[in-house]
Design an enzyme around this catalytic site. Structure first.
Site, short mmCIF file in Angstrom:
data_model
loop_
_atom_site.label_atom_id
_atom_site.label_comp_id
_atom_site.label_asym_id
_atom_site.label_seq_id
_atom_site.Cartn_x
_atom_site.Cartn_y
_atom_site.Cartn_z
N ARG A 174 0.84 -1.20 0.00
CA ARG A 174 0.00 0.00 0.00
C ARG A 174 0.87 1.25 0.00
O ARG A 174 1.87 1.32 0.71
CB ARG A 174 -0.95 -0.01 1.19
N ASP A 175 0.45 2.24 -0.80
CA ASP A 175 1.15 3.52 -0.88
C ASP A 175 0.99 4.24 0.46
O ASP A 175 -0.09 4.26 1.04
CB ASP A 175 0.56 4.35 -2.02
N ILE A 176 2.07 4.87 0.94
CA ILE A 176 1.99 5.58 2.23
C ILE A 176 1.28 6.92 2.11
O ILE A 176 0.92 7.52 3.10
CB ILE A 176 3.39 5.77 2.87
N GLU B 60 8.63 9.44 -9.35
CA GLU B 60 9.32 9.95 -8.17
C GLU B 60 10.38 8.98 -7.65
O GLU B 60 11.42 9.42 -7.17
CB GLU B 60 8.32 10.26 -7.06
N VAL B 61 10.12 7.68 -7.74
CA VAL B 61 11.09 6.67 -7.33
C VAL B 61 11.57 5.96 -8.59
O VAL B 61 10.74 5.44 -9.35
CB VAL B 61 10.48 5.67 -6.32
N HIS C 216 7.47 0.93 -11.32
CA HIS C 216 6.36 0.46 -10.49
C HIS C 216 5.03 0.83 -11.12
O HIS C 216 4.94 1.78 -11.89
CB HIS C 216 6.45 1.01 -9.06
N MET C 217 4.02 0.05 -10.78
CA MET C 217 2.67 0.28 -11.26
C MET C 217 1.81 0.69 -10.08
O MET C 217 1.88 0.09 -9.01
CB MET C 217 2.13 -1.02 -11.88
N HIS C 218 1.00 1.73 -10.28
CA HIS C 218 0.03 2.16 -9.28
C HIS C 218 -1.31 1.50 -9.61
O HIS C 218 -1.77 1.58 -10.75
CB HIS C 218 -0.19 3.68 -9.32
N ASN D 144 4.45 5.58 -14.43
CA ASN D 144 5.06 6.86 -14.79
C ASN D 144 6.50 6.63 -15.24
O ASN D 144 7.17 5.71 -14.75
CB ASN D 144 5.06 7.81 -13.58
#
Length: 118
Positions: A30-32, A96-97, A101-103, A88
């Protein structure tokens, strides 16, 4: 070799996270700073900085991102109403990182992909 990221440490469980899935190819947590009621990041365990750094040997891991996304969307109750998957790439793409990665976002209407220009 690519520089280590916070995601690498999460994958190795050196940094706490709310992990929802992990196998030999990908990890999901989970995204913080969630942007929707459900906001999960799905990352390949291998450090791939950007989409531009993907090679043919990464196809199995990247395919797994999608199968895990579908599984998690089902488990989170998002499949019926829908959800969004976002990857992204670099600064203008909002990355950003620098660990691909996939959201997985859902749980409410998400609106248009981009703000409309006037």
């Amino acid at each position: 070799m690519a520089e280590e990221t916070i995601f690498s440490k999460i994958i190795r469980k050196e940094i706490p996270s709310e992990m929802v899935y992990q196998d030999e190819r990908v990890t999901a947590f989970r995204d913080i700073n969630p942007q929707a009621p459900t906001h999960i990041l799905i990352v390949p365990n291998k450090l791939i900085p950007t989409v531009d750094d993907v090679s043919s040997e990464d196809e199995a891991a990247l395919g797994r991102l999608f199968t895990v996304a579908a599984r998690l969307a089902q488990e989170e109750g998002l499949s019926r109403e829908g959800y969004r998957l976002i990857v992204n790439c670099r600064e203008h793409g909002g990355q950003e990182v620098y660990h691909l990665h996939m959201h997985l976002l859902g749980g409410r209407p998400l609106g248009p992909m981009l703000a409309r220009r006037q």
